[in-house]
Design an enzyme around this catalytic site. Structure first.
Site, mmCIF file in Angstrom:
data_model
loop_
_atom_site.group_PDB
_atom_site.id
_atom_site.type_symbol
_atom_site.label_atom_id
_atom_site.label_comp_id
_atom_site.label_asym_id
_atom_site.label_seq_id
_atom_site.Cartn_x
_atom_site.Cartn_y
_atom_site.Cartn_z
ATOM 1 N N ASN A 261 25.268 -4.346 52.071
ATOM 2 C CA ASN A 261 24.046 -3.881 51.394
ATOM 3 C C ASN A 261 23.829 -4.629 50.080
ATOM 4 O OD1 ASN A 261 22.471 -1.597 52.723
ATOM 5 N ND2 ASN A 261 24.598 -0.977 53.075
ATOM 6 N N ASN B 60 21.386 5.807 45.956
ATOM 7 C CA ASN B 60 22.461 5.616 46.933
ATOM 8 C C ASN B 60 21.850 5.417 48.314
ATOM 9 O OD1 ASN B 60 25.161 5.655 48.041
ATOM 10 N ND2 ASN B 60 24.775 7.749 48.735
ATOM 11 N N HIS C 227 22.746 6.164 52.344
ATOM 12 C CA HIS C 227 23.660 6.927 53.201
ATOM 13 C C HIS C 227 23.273 6.669 54.660
ATOM 14 C CE1 HIS C 227 26.405 10.200 54.192
ATOM 15 N NE2 HIS C 227 25.527 10.507 55.131
ATOM 16 N N ASP D 173 25.155 13.763 48.179
ATOM 17 C CA ASP D 173 24.170 13.438 49.228
ATOM 18 C C ASP D 173 22.978 14.396 49.267
ATOM 19 O OD1 ASP D 173 25.728 11.270 50.033
ATOM 20 O OD2 ASP D 173 26.774 12.409 51.578
ATOM 21 N N GLU E 78 19.515 -0.255 57.206
ATOM 22 C CA GLU E 78 19.851 -0.107 55.783
ATOM 23 C C GLU E 78 19.462 -1.361 55.016
ATOM 24 O OE1 GLU E 78 23.809 1.307 54.799
ATOM 25 O OE2 GLU E 78 24.015 2.224 56.756
HETATM 26 C C1 GRF Z 1 26.851 1.731 54.404
HETATM 27 O O1 GRF Z 1 26.822 2.240 55.689
HETATM 28 C C2 GRF Z 1 26.225 2.710 53.429
HETATM 29 O O2 GRF Z 1 25.212 3.484 54.003
HETATM 30 C C3 GRF Z 1 27.378 3.584 53.038
HETATM 31 O O3 GRF Z 1 28.491 2.734 53.018
HETATM 32 C C4 GRF Z 1 28.269 1.608 53.863
HETATM 33 C C5 GRF Z 1 28.469 0.390 53.019
HETATM 34 O O4 GRF Z 1 28.446 -0.780 53.753
HETATM 35 N N1 GRF Z 1 27.115 4.270 51.816
HETATM 36 P P1 GRF Z 1 28.447 -2.181 53.022
HETATM 37 O O5 GRF Z 1 29.677 -2.229 52.107
HETATM 38 O O6 GRF Z 1 27.167 -2.294 52.223
HETATM 39 O O7 GRF Z 1 28.537 -3.208 54.106
#
Ligand code: GRF
Length: 201
Positions: free
Chosen positions: A18, A112, A114, A155, A184
């Site tokens: 992310n 955040n 999720h 959350d 995401e």
């Molecule tokens: C993602 O699935 C996010 O929704 C959650 O943790 C994961 C992080 O993945 N909070 P990355 O480290 O961004 O690949």
């Protein structure tokens, strides 16, 4: 038009995909008028820190065991956020619960992501593959991801945006996780852009 660039801090404990999507968002113009000023991790070997380094963004790791309690850890984290003049904090796979020093200082300025459609499949202990296992176990036909504001209730902060995916019969948690993660990577940069556009900076 902003009077200056909005300074973003990304907090990450893991692989940081992310984080990569957010950096791409800035570079590709999905996120305008903001920059990722620092990446902070509580894990010194988090791949997120390597990603930061590769893209020329400063990475900092902070070790919990160097502090007597969570609040002291977060006081130090806050000091770092202030040093980098951070306006908005983005949690991206950050595996710690933020406490009062940071929550107070950055009220309504912490986001955040999720990997479920909150309020379903959220809360304490609901992270990683566990979320997708529970979704599949429940028989829900749809899952997805949520970007929300962070407050004292895990959350449960106000929801800013969601994206959904269908859960197919026989799908494994890993397959579902990969599908959700793809969403995401689109949802987070787009939501950050909307959020900062409304900030009075
Ligand atoms: C993602 O699935 C996010 O929704 C959650 O943790 C994961 C992080 O993945 N909070 P990355 O480290 O961004 O690949």
């Amino acid at each position: 038009m902003k009077s200056r660039k909005v300074n973003l801090a990304v907090l990450a404990s893991g692989s940081g995909s992310n984080l990569a999507a957010l950096i791409d968002g800035v570079n590709d113009g999905v996120i305008t008028d903001a920059r990722v000023s620092v990446v902070i991790s509580n894990k010194k070997d988090a791949y997120a820190l390597q990603r930061a380094e590769k893209t020329g963004i400063q990475g900092i790791s902070i070790k919990r065991s160097d502090f007597a309690c969570d609040k002291d850890f977060d006081r130090y984290l806050l000091k770092k956020l202030r040093e980098f003049k951070i306006d908005v904090v983005l949690l991206a796979g950050y595996m710690r619960i933020l406490t009062e020093p940071v929550l107070e200082a950055y009220r309504e300025r912490i986001l955040n992501i999720h990997p479920s459609l909150l309020p379903e499949f959220g809360g304490k202990g609901m992270y990683g593959m566990r979320v997708h296992e529970e979704v599949i176990k429940s028989g829900a036909p749809v899952s997805g991801c949520t970007v929300h504001l962070v407050d004292e209730n895990i959350d449960r902060g106000p929801i800013l945006a969601q994206a959904s995916v269908s859960v197919l019969p026989g799908e494994t948690p890993q397959e579902l996780a990969a599908k959700v993660l793809k969403e995401e990577h689109k949802l987070y940069p787009a939501t950050v852009q909307k959020f900062i556009a409304e900030l009075d900076i």
